[in-house]
Scaffold this motif. Structure first.
Motif, PDB file in Angstrom:
ATOM      1  N   GLN A  19       4.135 -17.519 -12.954  1.00  0.00           N
ATOM      2  CA  GLN A  19       5.143 -17.467 -14.152  1.00  0.00           C
ATOM      3  C   GLN A  19       5.316 -15.936 -14.245  1.00  0.00           C
ATOM      4  OE1 GLN A  19       3.264 -19.543 -17.161  1.00  0.00           O
ATOM      5  NE2 GLN A  19       3.704 -21.564 -16.440  1.00  0.00           N
ATOM      6  N   THR A  20       4.156 -15.447 -14.139  1.00  0.00           N
ATOM      7  CA  THR A  20       4.246 -13.620 -14.639  1.00  0.00           C
ATOM      8  C   THR A  20       5.230 -13.145 -13.376  1.00  0.00           C
ATOM      9  OG1 THR A  20       1.986 -13.501 -15.302  1.00  0.00           O
ATOM     10  CG2 THR A  20       3.118 -11.487 -14.676  1.00  0.00           C
ATOM     11  N   LEU A  21       5.104 -13.293 -12.088  1.00  0.00           N
ATOM     12  CA  LEU A  21       6.102 -13.198 -11.023  1.00  0.00           C
ATOM     13  C   LEU A  21       7.307 -13.537 -11.355  1.00  0.00           C
ATOM     14  CD1 LEU A  21       3.939 -13.586  -7.803  1.00  0.00           C
ATOM     15  CD2 LEU A  21       4.357 -11.373  -8.962  1.00  0.00           C
ATOM     16  N   GLU A  22       7.684 -14.675 -11.972  1.00  0.00           N
ATOM     17  CA  GLU A  22       9.139 -15.199 -12.115  1.00  0.00           C
ATOM     18  C   GLU A  22       9.537 -14.526 -13.325  1.00  0.00           C
ATOM     19  OE1 GLU A  22      11.064 -19.495 -13.382  1.00  0.00           O
ATOM     20  OE2 GLU A  22       8.963 -19.425 -12.671  1.00  0.00           O
ATOM     21  N   VAL A  23       8.965 -14.277 -14.129  1.00  0.00           N
ATOM     22  CA  VAL A  23       9.088 -13.415 -15.406  1.00  0.00           C
ATOM     23  C   VAL A  23       9.787 -11.933 -14.847  1.00  0.00           C
ATOM     24  CG1 VAL A  23       8.636 -12.669 -17.783  1.00  0.00           C
ATOM     25  CG2 VAL A  23       8.104 -14.945 -16.976  1.00  0.00           C
ATOM     26  N   GLY A  24       8.742 -11.220 -14.209  1.00  0.00           N
ATOM     27  CA  GLY A  24       9.109 -10.164 -13.611  1.00  0.00           C
ATOM     28  C   GLY A  24      10.256 -10.188 -12.890  1.00  0.00           C
ATOM     29  N   THR A  25      10.563 -10.946 -11.938  1.00  0.00           N
ATOM     30  CA  THR A  25      11.574 -11.015 -11.348  1.00  0.00           C
ATOM     31  C   THR A  25      12.906 -11.227 -12.011  1.00  0.00           C
ATOM     32  OG1 THR A  25      10.347 -11.919  -9.139  1.00  0.00           O
ATOM     33  CG2 THR A  25      12.816 -12.114  -9.243  1.00  0.00           C
ATOM     34  N   GLN A  26      12.844 -11.919 -13.092  1.00  0.00           N
ATOM     35  CA  GLN A  26      13.960 -12.390 -13.794  1.00  0.00           C
ATOM     36  C   GLN A  26      14.301 -10.954 -14.634  1.00  0.00           C
ATOM     37  OE1 GLN A  26      16.042 -14.979 -13.782  1.00  0.00           O
ATOM     38  NE2 GLN A  26      17.439 -14.242 -15.547  1.00  0.00           N
ATOM     39  N   THR A  27      13.289 -10.402 -15.080  1.00  0.00           N
ATOM     40  CA  THR A  27      13.529  -9.244 -15.729  1.00  0.00           C
ATOM     41  C   THR A  27      13.919  -7.951 -14.983  1.00  0.00           C
ATOM     42  OG1 THR A  27      11.232  -9.758 -17.268  1.00  0.00           O
ATOM     43  CG2 THR A  27      12.394  -7.438 -17.187  1.00  0.00           C
ATOM     44  N   ALA A  28      13.750  -7.972 -13.644  1.00  0.00           N
ATOM     45  CA  ALA A  28      14.247  -6.945 -12.765  1.00  0.00           C
ATOM     46  C   ALA A  28      15.739  -7.384 -12.467  1.00  0.00           C
ATOM     47  CB  ALA A  28      13.555  -6.971 -11.377  1.00  0.00           C
ATOM     48  N   SER A  29      15.984  -8.402 -12.387  1.00  0.00           N
ATOM     49  CA  SER A  29      17.624  -8.660 -12.141  1.00  0.00           C
ATOM     50  C   SER A  29      18.378  -8.556 -13.483  1.00  0.00           C
ATOM     51  CB  SER A  29      17.617 -10.385 -11.679  1.00  0.00           C
ATOM     52  OG  SER A  29      18.787 -10.804 -11.855  1.00  0.00           O
ATOM     53  N   ASN A  30      17.875  -8.774 -14.574  1.00  0.00           N
ATOM     54  CA  ASN A  30      18.676  -8.411 -15.759  1.00  0.00           C
ATOM     55  C   ASN A  30      18.695  -6.978 -15.882  1.00  0.00           C
ATOM     56  OD1 ASN A  30      18.730 -11.274 -16.436  1.00  0.00           O
ATOM     57  ND2 ASN A  30      16.874 -11.102 -17.651  1.00  0.00           N
ATOM     58  N   LEU A  31      17.800  -6.259 -15.451  1.00  0.00           N
ATOM     59  CA  LEU A  31      18.036  -4.721 -15.694  1.00  0.00           C
ATOM     60  C   LEU A  31      19.092  -4.326 -14.690  1.00  0.00           C
ATOM     61  CD1 LEU A  31      14.080  -3.555 -16.197  1.00  0.00           C
ATOM     62  CD2 LEU A  31      15.890  -3.440 -17.666  1.00  0.00           C
ATOM     63  N   LYS A  32      18.792  -4.654 -13.350  1.00  0.00           N
ATOM     64  CA  LYS A  32      19.816  -4.387 -12.253  1.00  0.00           C
ATOM     65  C   LYS A  32      21.336  -4.594 -12.763  1.00  0.00           C
ATOM     66  CE  LYS A  32      21.143  -5.191  -7.411  1.00  0.00           C
ATOM     67  NZ  LYS A  32      21.002  -5.860  -6.246  1.00  0.00           N
ATOM     68  N   GLY A  33      21.648  -5.999 -13.380  1.00  0.00           N
ATOM     69  CA  GLY A  33      22.692  -6.271 -13.856  1.00  0.00           C
ATOM     70  C   GLY A  33      23.306  -5.358 -15.144  1.00  0.00           C
ATOM     71  N   GLN A  34      22.291  -5.077 -15.990  1.00  0.00           N
ATOM     72  CA  GLN A  34      22.603  -4.078 -17.166  1.00  0.00           C
ATOM     73  C   GLN A  34      22.918  -2.781 -16.591  1.00  0.00           C
ATOM     74  OE1 GLN A  34      19.333  -4.312 -19.867  1.00  0.00           O
ATOM     75  NE2 GLN A  34      19.737  -6.291 -20.491  1.00  0.00           N
ATOM     76  N   THR A  35      22.187  -2.355 -15.719  1.00  0.00           N
ATOM     77  CA  THR A  35      22.384  -0.884 -14.892  1.00  0.00           C
ATOM     78  C   THR A  35      23.835  -0.856 -14.406  1.00  0.00           C
ATOM     79  OG1 THR A  35      20.073  -0.657 -14.511  1.00  0.00           O
ATOM     80  CG2 THR A  35      21.723   0.755 -13.461  1.00  0.00           C
ATOM     81  N   GLU A  36      24.260  -2.000 -13.917  1.00  0.00           N
ATOM     82  CA  GLU A  36      25.647  -1.970 -13.101  1.00  0.00           C
ATOM     83  C   GLU A  36      26.599  -1.832 -14.285  1.00  0.00           C
ATOM     84  OE1 GLU A  36      25.694  -5.280 -10.724  1.00  0.00           O
ATOM     85  OE2 GLU A  36      24.550  -4.629  -8.897  1.00  0.00           O
ATOM     86  N   GLN A  37      26.379  -2.608 -15.342  1.00  0.00           N
ATOM     87  CA  GLN A  37      27.376  -2.923 -16.326  1.00  0.00           C
ATOM     88  C   GLN A  37      27.404  -1.614 -16.980  1.00  0.00           C
ATOM     89  OE1 GLN A  37      26.226  -5.869 -19.161  1.00  0.00           O
ATOM     90  NE2 GLN A  37      28.085  -5.452 -20.522  1.00  0.00           N
ATOM     91  N   MET A  38      26.349  -0.695 -17.165  1.00  0.00           N
ATOM     92  CA  MET A  38      26.612   0.652 -18.092  1.00  0.00           C
ATOM     93  C   MET A  38      27.368   1.495 -16.894  1.00  0.00           C
ATOM     94  SD  MET A  38      25.019   0.521 -20.575  1.00  0.00           S
ATOM     95  CE  MET A  38      24.680   2.510 -20.929  1.00  0.00           C
ATOM     96  N   GLY A  39      27.174   1.359 -15.797  1.00  0.00           N
ATOM     97  CA  GLY A  39      28.085   1.951 -14.731  1.00  0.00           C
ATOM     98  C   GLY A  39      29.573   1.844 -14.857  1.00  0.00           C
ATOM     99  N   ARG A  40      29.849   0.577 -14.925  1.00  0.00           N
ATOM    100  CA  ARG A  40      31.265   0.143 -15.162  1.00  0.00           C
ATOM    101  C   ARG A  40      31.541   0.780 -16.574  1.00  0.00           C
ATOM    102  NH1 ARG A  40      29.379  -4.455 -13.068  1.00  0.00           N
ATOM    103  NH2 ARG A  40      29.267  -5.448 -14.905  1.00  0.00           N
ATOM    104  N   ILE A  41      30.971   0.826 -17.594  1.00  0.00           N
ATOM    105  CA  ILE A  41      31.210   1.367 -18.744  1.00  0.00           C
ATOM    106  C   ILE A  41      31.615   3.046 -18.718  1.00  0.00           C
ATOM    107  CG2 ILE A  41      30.554   1.692 -21.054  1.00  0.00           C
ATOM    108  CD1 ILE A  41      29.185  -0.994 -21.071  1.00  0.00           C
ATOM    109  N   VAL A  42      30.766   3.416 -17.825  1.00  0.00           N
ATOM    110  CA  VAL A  42      30.856   4.886 -17.931  1.00  0.00           C
ATOM    111  C   VAL A  42      32.124   5.409 -17.161  1.00  0.00           C
ATOM    112  CG1 VAL A  42      30.069   6.889 -16.785  1.00  0.00           C
ATOM    113  CG2 VAL A  42      28.456   5.589 -17.909  1.00  0.00           C
ATOM    114  N   ASN A  43      32.350   4.673 -16.116  1.00  0.00           N
ATOM    115  CA  ASN A  43      33.696   4.884 -15.272  1.00  0.00           C
ATOM    116  C   ASN A  43      34.864   4.455 -16.055  1.00  0.00           C
ATOM    117  OD1 ASN A  43      32.275   5.254 -13.035  1.00  0.00           O
ATOM    118  ND2 ASN A  43      32.159   3.397 -12.327  1.00  0.00           N
TER     119      ASN A  43
END
Length: 268
Positions: A163-187
């Motif tokens: 469960q901890t690994l699953e939560v960590g993977t989901q958190t990393a995926s969410n962070l990656k998506g948020q990082t990409e979204q922030m890049g698009r907003i900057v552009n």
């Protein structure tokens, strides 16, 4: 033991609880005689031992309250209550002895609650006798039970890790998506900033053009007003020679015209 001796409400409550435990112990040992399974007998003995410990605690509480109320009751009443306490200790010790009889046949640990005339704690050496008094089958069953509990604990730990690994993977995926979204907003912000600069330059150019057009229109207006003023002056004062005639607007020149006289022909 007679229960008609005078007691305070607190002592009556404690005495009632002790009597309830004695009845439960009596019923429990009668039920124990009908049980043939060794494991069930051991569990039942453990439950009865717990009731004995609770009874021991209540007897100590009874003795404490009795000492506190020693000066509040008569000597005879205090003696009766003390005798009642001793009777309860003897009755509890009888159940302890009965429990020892069952323990000797089952191989479970012994717990001595009371010795002689007063209560006492279980002897420490009784704990060391538990393993030596257990049969081989009981030792095997106990070992299997411990192994099952260990396996269950390991399985629970594995589930927690997964469960901890699953939560960590989901958190990393969410962070990656948020990082990409922030890049698009900057552009997009860069594009908007560039558009704003271009719009500002166009507004400035339009403003300069408007200012130039206004100057031209003002100049033309002055010229028209000047022409109109000259025309008005010439019409009002045509003899004014200080103002030159405007080509195409000069008044017609006057000519001397001689009319034919009809006098010579008067006699004709």
């Amino acid at each position: 033991m007679a229960s008609d001796c005078p007691m305070s409400p607190e002592l009556e409550q404690i005495d009632g609880e002790i009597q309830d435990i004695f009845r439960a112990l009596q019923h429990g040992f009668q039920k124990l005689d009908k049980i043939r399974d060794t494991n069930r007998q051991a569990r039942e003995l453990e439950e009865l031992t717990g009731k004995m410990r609770e009874c021991k605690r209540l007897i100590k509480e009874f003795d404490r309250v009795l000492k506190e109320e020693e000066g509040k009751v008569s000597t005879d009443a205090h003696k009766q209550l003390n005798d009642k306490k001793q009777f309860m200790i003897k009755e509890l010790n009888s159940y302890v002895t009965l429990r020892k009889t069952y323990q000797s046949s089952l191989g479970n640990k012994r717990v001595e609650l009371f010795e002689g005339a007063g209560p006492s704690e279980p002897a420490p050496e009784d704990h060391a006798q538990l393993a030596s008094e257990m049969s081989n089958q009981e030792l095997v069953d106990t070992g299997r039970k411990k192994m099952d509990e260990t396996d269950q604990a390991i399985e629970r730990s594995k589930q927690v890790v997964e469960q901890t690994l699953e939560v960590g993977t989901q958190t990393a995926s969410n962070l990656k998506g948020q990082t990409e979204q922030m890049g698009r907003i900057v552009n997009e912000l860069d594009t908007i900033s560039f558009s704003i600069k271009k719009a500002s330059q166009m507004v400035k150019e339009i403003g300069r053009q408007v200012a130039t057009d206004k100057c031209i229109m003002a100049l033309m207006f002055l010229i028209v007003v000047g022409v109109i003023a000259i025309i008005v002056v010439k019409i009002v004062n045509p003899s004014n020679k200080s103002i030159r005639d405007i080509p195409g607007l000069a008044p017609p020149a006057q000519t001397n015209r001689r009319l034919l006289s009809t006098d010579p022909f008067m006699g004709f």
